[in-house]
Every structure is written in structure tokens, then in C-alpha cells.
Design a protein around this motif. Sequence first.
Motif, PDB file in Angstrom:
ATOM      1  N   UNK A  30      41.340  52.083  41.384  1.00 36.05           N
ATOM      2  CA  UNK A  30      40.349  51.086  41.737  1.00 36.05           C
ATOM      3  C   UNK A  30      41.054  49.831  42.254  1.00 36.05           C
ATOM      4  N   UNK A  31      40.459  49.200  43.210  1.00 32.13           N
ATOM      5  CA  UNK A  31      40.996  47.972  43.783  1.00 32.13           C
ATOM      6  C   UNK A  31      40.831  46.816  42.807  1.00 32.13           C
ATOM      7  N   UNK A  32      41.888  46.057  42.636  1.00 34.12           N
ATOM      8  CA  UNK A  32      41.832  44.832  41.848  1.00 34.12           C
ATOM      9  C   UNK A  32      41.951  43.658  42.801  1.00 34.12           C
ATOM     10  N   UNK A  33      41.057  42.704  42.659  1.00 36.99           N
ATOM     11  CA  UNK A  33      41.098  41.484  43.460  1.00 36.99           C
ATOM     12  C   UNK A  33      41.653  40.383  42.569  1.00 36.99           C
ATOM     13  N   UNK A  88      44.212  49.994  49.556  1.00 41.29           N
ATOM     14  CA  UNK A  88      43.773  48.742  48.940  1.00 41.29           C
ATOM     15  C   UNK A  88      43.764  48.764  47.436  1.00 41.29           C
ATOM     16  N   UNK A  89      44.936  48.852  46.788  1.00 43.42           N
ATOM     17  CA  UNK A  89      44.931  48.838  45.326  1.00 43.42           C
ATOM     18  C   UNK A  89      44.951  47.420  44.763  1.00 43.42           C
ATOM     19  N   UNK A 108      29.454  43.032  42.672  1.00 43.54           N
ATOM     20  CA  UNK A 108      29.522  44.146  43.621  1.00 43.54           C
ATOM     21  C   UNK A 108      30.428  45.272  43.123  1.00 43.54           C
ATOM     22  N   UNK A 109      30.813  45.198  41.856  1.00 41.99           N
ATOM     23  CA  UNK A 109      31.540  46.291  41.231  1.00 41.99           C
ATOM     24  C   UNK A 109      33.051  46.247  41.359  1.00 41.99           C
ATOM     25  N   UNK A 110      33.601  45.167  41.878  1.00 45.26           N
ATOM     26  CA  UNK A 110      35.052  45.076  41.996  1.00 45.26           C
ATOM     27  C   UNK A 110      35.661  44.492  40.724  1.00 45.26           C
ATOM     28  N   UNK A 111      36.851  44.934  40.410  1.00 47.49           N
ATOM     29  CA  UNK A 111      37.600  44.371  39.289  1.00 47.49           C
ATOM     30  C   UNK A 111      38.273  43.093  39.787  1.00 47.49           C
ATOM     31  N   UNK A 112      38.080  41.997  39.071  1.00 42.52           N
ATOM     32  CA  UNK A 112      38.571  40.698  39.530  1.00 42.52           C
ATOM     33  C   UNK A 112      39.359  40.012  38.422  1.00 42.52           C
TER      34      UNK A 112
END
Length: 128
Positions: A1-4, A78-79, A108-112
Motif C-alpha cells: 500500500x502507498x504511504x503518503x 508508488x510505495x 480517500x483510503x490512503x495511509x498518511x
Amino acid sequence: MTTVEIVSFDYGHAAPPEAHVILDLRQHFRDPHVNPALRYMTAEDGAVRRSVLGTAGIRPLLRATVRQVQAFAAGPSGDRIAVAVGCVGGRHRSATVAHCLARRLRRRGLEVELWHRDLARPVLERAA
């Protein structure tokens, strides 16, 4: 999953951090620092958040940045996506925008991961 990874920072104390996306809020958006009542407050104060979010252009910038981060996340590798949000002192505009951006991306479901590099630094005294 992508981490921002989102970091708010100031240009006045140190160089900007490396990032895929850098938002420079110094020249195009009203600075709460010019208001003596807000100068020594931070983005943790409601009056500062209201001032920043009430500035023309901030909400469209947030929407556009969400779309930009989503585009990076859709890419094949995009990790991790680094977003840096800067202003002069790091206490008002950058911290507020970084916080709001993190909240929108999480919805929006992104890990931040969010941190404020310069929020606790002393106020930079400068002309209004």
C-alpha cells in the motif's frame, strides 16, 4: 500500500525537505503572521486554521494536491510519496494545509504520516 508522508516546514529556519511534491505557500496566500492577534499562535489554534482556510485559493489547492497525490499513488512504483508544505515561519499556513491535506487523503483510503518539522520553532520576526 502507498504511504503518503506529509511534512510542514518553514523556509526561514532550514532548507526544505526532499519531496515528490512541494507546496510553497509563501507568496500566493495571505500570511496570518501579519495579524498581530494571530502572530504567536499556530495551526493548533482555531483562529489560525479559519484564517488560512478562508484564504482565496487554499481549498482549490488542496483539491488539486489530493488529485496529484492520487496520480502518484496510481503509478506502478508508488510505495511512498513525500509531500512537503512550506511557508515562511512554518506555524500557520504550512501546518494548516498539511493537516487538511492529510485528513482529505485519509478519507480517500490512503495511509498518511504527518509531521510538522518547524511548528514549535520560535516566531520569525519580520516586517508585516
